[in-house]
Write a protein that holds these residues in place. Structure first.
Motif, PDB file in Angstrom:
ATOM      1  N   LEU A 249      21.345 -28.464 -18.041  1.00 15.01           N
ATOM      2  CA  LEU A 249      20.015 -28.553 -18.658  1.00 15.01           C
ATOM      3  C   LEU A 249      19.056 -27.551 -18.029  1.00 15.01           C
ATOM      4  O   LEU A 249      18.326 -26.836 -18.730  1.00 15.01           O
ATOM      5  CB  LEU A 249      19.461 -29.968 -18.516  1.00 15.01           C
ATOM      6  N   THR A 250      19.072 -27.486 -16.700  1.00 12.56           N
ATOM      7  CA  THR A 250      18.179 -26.559 -15.995  1.00 12.56           C
ATOM      8  C   THR A 250      18.533 -25.110 -16.305  1.00 12.56           C
ATOM      9  O   THR A 250      17.656 -24.293 -16.604  1.00 12.56           O
ATOM     10  CB  THR A 250      18.247 -26.811 -14.478  1.00 12.56           C
ATOM     11  N   ALA A 251      19.819 -24.780 -16.241  1.00 10.79           N
ATOM     12  CA  ALA A 251      20.250 -23.407 -16.514  1.00 10.79           C
ATOM     13  C   ALA A 251      19.946 -23.017 -17.957  1.00 10.79           C
ATOM     14  O   ALA A 251      19.558 -21.865 -18.226  1.00 10.79           O
ATOM     15  CB  ALA A 251      21.737 -23.249 -16.226  1.00 10.79           C
TER      16      ALA A 251
ATOM     17  N   VAL B 269      17.433 -24.040 -19.809  1.00 11.05           N
ATOM     18  CA  VAL B 269      16.000 -23.736 -19.879  1.00 11.05           C
ATOM     19  C   VAL B 269      15.708 -22.396 -19.212  1.00 11.05           C
ATOM     20  O   VAL B 269      14.948 -21.573 -19.745  1.00 11.05           O
ATOM     21  CB  VAL B 269      15.174 -24.872 -19.245  1.00 11.05           C
ATOM     22  N   VAL B 270      16.328 -22.149 -18.060  1.00 11.55           N
ATOM     23  CA  VAL B 270      16.114 -20.875 -17.355  1.00 11.55           C
ATOM     24  C   VAL B 270      16.558 -19.703 -18.226  1.00 11.55           C
ATOM     25  O   VAL B 270      15.847 -18.695 -18.345  1.00 11.55           O
ATOM     26  CB  VAL B 270      16.847 -20.870 -15.998  1.00 11.55           C
TER      27      VAL B 270
ATOM     28  N   TYR C 244      22.666 -32.093 -15.041  1.00 11.47           N
ATOM     29  CA  TYR C 244      21.347 -31.569 -14.662  1.00 11.47           C
ATOM     30  C   TYR C 244      21.373 -30.051 -14.485  1.00 11.47           C
ATOM     31  O   TYR C 244      20.410 -29.372 -14.843  1.00 11.47           O
ATOM     32  CB  TYR C 244      20.853 -32.251 -13.389  1.00 11.47           C
ATOM     33  N   MET C 245      22.469 -29.534 -13.964  1.00 14.55           N
ATOM     34  CA  MET C 245      22.566 -28.077 -13.781  1.00 14.55           C
ATOM     35  C   MET C 245      22.573 -27.366 -15.127  1.00 14.55           C
ATOM     36  O   MET C 245      21.923 -26.328 -15.289  1.00 14.55           O
ATOM     37  CB  MET C 245      23.813 -27.724 -12.974  1.00 14.55           C
TER      38      MET C 245
END
Length: 158
Positions: A85-87, A89-90, A82-83
């Motif tokens: 995927l989130t990073a 996108v960021v 999850y980290m």
């Protein structure tokens, strides 16, 4: 609906890639903090660290992001999934946003085009690692494999 591979055989390699990205970002941030210490937080001066333009604000954020990515890469559970995927996108959103304001006073992180390109590459790499480092039980992984290889799903793909 997207199906993420569970327990992918190359998962350790993807975690290493994410950890190396995190390490580079951390070292870049620390180097940038030393380069820009004592200057205004959002200065747009000619400060470079490891080939990328920076200021004190961007360097401090990079230190934090680097630590977070290295922690995510070191965890065996789905936290890293999850980290990453989130990073990813960021990084992608930030690089596009900073590219759109590159030659204006709104470039508060002091990005250059090389910084935009590296951020976009890191975003793509983190997205790729996030897609393939999901962890689950053996039963969950087998069910996911069966679902992807079911004859109905193959007929729908044609």
């Amino acid at each position: 609906m997207a199906h993420f591979p569970v327990n992918h055989p190359a998962r350790p390699l993807y975690r290493v890639f994410a950890g190396l990205v995190g390490l580079y970002i951390f070292v870049f941030g620390v180097w940038g903090v030393f380069q820009t210490w004592g200057q205004p937080l959002f200065d747009r001066g000619p400060n470079w660290a490891l080939g990328l333009r920076t200021n004190l604000a961007f360097s401090l954020v990079s230190v934090v992001f680097g630590v977070v990515l290295m922690i995510g890469a070191s965890r065996r559970g789905n936290l890293g999934h999850y980290m990453n995927l989130t990073a990813g996108v960021v990084f992608m959103v930030t690089s596009i946003a900073m590219m759109s304001v590159l030659q204006t006073t709104a470039n508060f992180l002091n990005f250059s085009m090389s910084t935009v390109i590296v951020s976009m590459l890191f975003g793509l790499l983190l997205l790729a690692t996030g897609l393939y480092d999901k962890v689950g039980t053996d039963e969950h992984a087998e069910e996911e494999r069966r679902r992807r290889q079911h004859p109905i799903s193959e007929a729908g793909a044609r």
